[in-house]
Design a protein around this motif. Sequence first.
Motif, mmCIF file in Angstrom:
data_model
loop_
_atom_site.group_PDB
_atom_site.id
_atom_site.type_symbol
_atom_site.label_atom_id
_atom_site.label_comp_id
_atom_site.label_asym_id
_atom_site.label_seq_id
_atom_site.Cartn_x
_atom_site.Cartn_y
_atom_site.Cartn_z
ATOM 1 N N ALA A 115 -3.604 74.942 34.968
ATOM 2 C CA ALA A 115 -4.397 76.140 34.719
ATOM 3 C C ALA A 115 -3.644 77.115 33.819
ATOM 4 N N GLU A 116 -2.572 76.657 33.200
ATOM 5 C CA GLU A 116 -1.811 77.516 32.307
ATOM 6 C C GLU A 116 -2.572 77.742 31.006
ATOM 7 N N ILE A 117 -2.116 78.750 30.255
ATOM 8 C CA ILE A 117 -2.696 79.031 28.942
ATOM 9 C C ILE A 117 -2.150 78.017 27.949
ATOM 10 N N THR A 123 1.547 80.990 12.586
ATOM 11 C CA THR A 123 1.527 82.440 12.774
ATOM 12 C C THR A 123 2.948 82.961 12.934
ATOM 13 N N ALA A 124 3.053 84.282 12.962
ATOM 14 C CA ALA A 124 4.353 84.901 13.254
ATOM 15 C C ALA A 124 4.582 84.778 14.749
ATOM 16 N N PHE A 125 5.447 83.853 15.122
ATOM 17 C CA PHE A 125 5.629 83.541 16.538
ATOM 18 C C PHE A 125 7.113 83.510 16.855
ATOM 19 N N GLY A 162 6.178 73.539 25.894
ATOM 20 C CA GLY A 162 6.011 73.721 24.458
ATOM 21 C C GLY A 162 4.701 74.352 24.066
ATOM 22 N N GLU A 163 3.623 73.997 24.792
ATOM 23 C CA GLU A 163 2.302 74.518 24.456
ATOM 24 C C GLU A 163 1.622 75.184 25.642
ATOM 25 N N SER A 164 2.379 75.523 26.665
ATOM 26 C CA SER A 164 1.803 76.136 27.863
ATOM 27 C C SER A 164 2.489 77.460 28.166
ATOM 28 N N PHE A 165 1.672 78.425 28.610
ATOM 29 C CA PHE A 165 2.156 79.782 28.841
ATOM 30 C C PHE A 165 1.535 80.341 30.110
ATOM 31 N N GLU A 166 2.242 81.317 30.685
ATOM 32 C CA GLU A 166 1.733 82.029 31.848
ATOM 33 C C GLU A 166 1.808 83.523 31.596
ATOM 34 N N TYR A 198 -0.217 88.459 21.303
ATOM 35 C CA TYR A 198 -1.663 88.722 21.244
ATOM 36 C C TYR A 198 -2.438 87.432 21.009
ATOM 37 N N GLN A 199 -1.863 86.524 20.197
ATOM 38 C CA GLN A 199 -2.532 85.243 19.972
ATOM 39 C C GLN A 199 -2.583 84.424 21.270
ATOM 40 N N VAL A 200 -1.529 84.499 22.065
ATOM 41 C CA VAL A 200 -1.533 83.798 23.352
ATOM 42 C C VAL A 200 -2.584 84.417 24.271
ATOM 43 N N TYR A 201 -2.693 85.735 24.225
ATOM 44 C CA TYR A 201 -3.716 86.411 25.026
ATOM 45 C C TYR A 201 -5.117 85.939 24.622
ATOM 46 N N LEU A 202 -5.362 85.835 23.313
ATOM 47 C CA LEU A 202 -6.667 85.362 22.857
ATOM 48 C C LEU A 202 -6.914 83.928 23.309
ATOM 49 N N ALA A 203 -5.847 83.105 23.281
ATOM 50 C CA ALA A 203 -5.996 81.723 23.739
ATOM 51 C C ALA A 203 -6.346 81.674 25.221
ATOM 52 N N SER A 204 -5.863 82.655 25.989
ATOM 53 C CA SER A 204 -6.162 82.672 27.423
ATOM 54 C C SER A 204 -7.636 82.939 27.693
ATOM 55 N N LEU A 205 -8.326 83.547 26.737
ATOM 56 C CA LEU A 205 -9.747 83.830 26.907
ATOM 57 C C LEU A 205 -10.617 82.612 26.632
ATOM 58 N N ASN A 206 -10.034 81.599 25.970
ATOM 59 C CA ASN A 206 -10.788 80.405 25.597
ATOM 60 C C ASN A 206 -10.519 79.316 26.622
#
Length: 513
Positions: A159-161, A171-173, A459-463, A495-503
């Motif tokens: 259930a991670e982002i 992006t600038a990451f 690598g591709e998962s965030f909380e 902010y991009q991670v936040y947007l990904a969490s909405l999808n």
Amino acid sequence: MSVFLLGCGGGTSGGHSHGGDVPSHAAAQTGAESAHGSGITTTVWSEAVEVFAEHPVMVAGETSAPWAVHVTRLEGYRPLTKGSLTLRFRRPDGAAYVHTVEGPPEPGIFTPQPTIPETGTFRLFMIVKGPQVQDTVEVGGLTVYESASAAPTPGGGSAEISYRKEQQWETAFGVAEAQERSVQRSIEASGTIEPVAGQFAKVSAPVSGLTPAQANLDMPAPGDRVREGQTLGVLSPSGGEGSYADLKGRVERLKREVRRAERLVEAEAIPEKRLVEARHDLELARAALKSMSGTSGEAPSQMTSTSTKASESDSGFNYSLKAPISGRIQERHLAPGSRVEVGTVLYTIVDPSRVWLRLRVPAEHAAAVSQATGAVFTTGGGDKTHKASRVVSTGATIDTDTRTLPVRLKVPNPSGALKIGMMADARLLLADSKSGVAIPNEAIQTEDGRPVAYVQTGGESFERRPLRLGPTDGQHTLVERGVQAGEHVVTSGAYQVYLASLNTSQIGHGHTH
């Protein structure tokens, strides 16, 4: 390249930075579903690289399906585009199976297909070698099974982002590791950049007069550097009360009055007090006349008059305006061929090599100002952090209108990037400090009025983690709850991670390369 077995003494040299099997960091391993079959995802960080590997279950004697090993250079957070990747499977006896692939077929993604002929658990090392970076990282234990059915069933989707590597690279990451550190306590304050006393000067017209056009055409302009004593302009005085001619005439009249008073006192015709007063008036007039030499204090230069009938008020006495300090011209109000009045500011000069940061510290923190050791600050909404080296002075009283205490700090400014009058957002650093887990301030986001951070769990998962914060020094902040030492937090691209969490359609790791 085929896998081959090396004995315990035959380590792969390859020129990597850690040599042999010495890793630069331990791995963070997850077991999420992958598009490459019932696979495993593993993420490991070193000081130089991040390796995110997706690979299938390994079966003894079978060539595996293609792995997807994503290699990211942490400097700039960009994919590795050149070089080789070596997989080193070390057995318990020290011997190792080695598999090397050259050059990623697409930026940042290597696709090795190793074959391990025997079952067992191996220590996996990944060796990155190329012109952009050289490093060795330890991934950890990897088990080779007798058959696919012998492997444990992978867990369900996470259930991670999910935010894909290809998106991160475009992006600038950036990420940073949460580390144990000591953080100075600080006070938040706003401020202004001011000139240092003695390194700021205004040059005014000593008399009313004209600025001869021809003589002032090549005078310094704003931004030009000037030396102390350098001529800034030429001023021709005009007549009238307070002019050079007027003062010179007054000096001559007072000389005559003094001589007359001396004769009358000698004849006892007037009291000696009248002579003393006349001599005093003469001294004052002489001092005023001497001051009309420009800022240098020299007597006015005698210029050749173009008219033999010129009156004393326009006899050609010119004043050379001199720079009182070395620095840069900040403002110039001298226009060739114009008339100026006495006292008009013609030049403003600033030496910008050092400036003062004047902070307005809230009154409730006034008692702690005595512990101040310096400050860090940004200007004009910029991201660059500047440092103030020491406290110069502290106000003795609280401003009754703003309820703040003024504090001045010395700031080196060799490049001149800090301009007089700039507004600053600062942290006044105090002597006491506290130790604990700290993260960069850039990693702290505010959502619904509360601090949060996005932690990279793979690598591709965030909380998304709510935080309880401790002291900050303006660059790092202690985290009392929400992040552990060794975890990686997003510092750029949150902010991009936040947007990904909405999808919700992107939840999970599955994607095809």
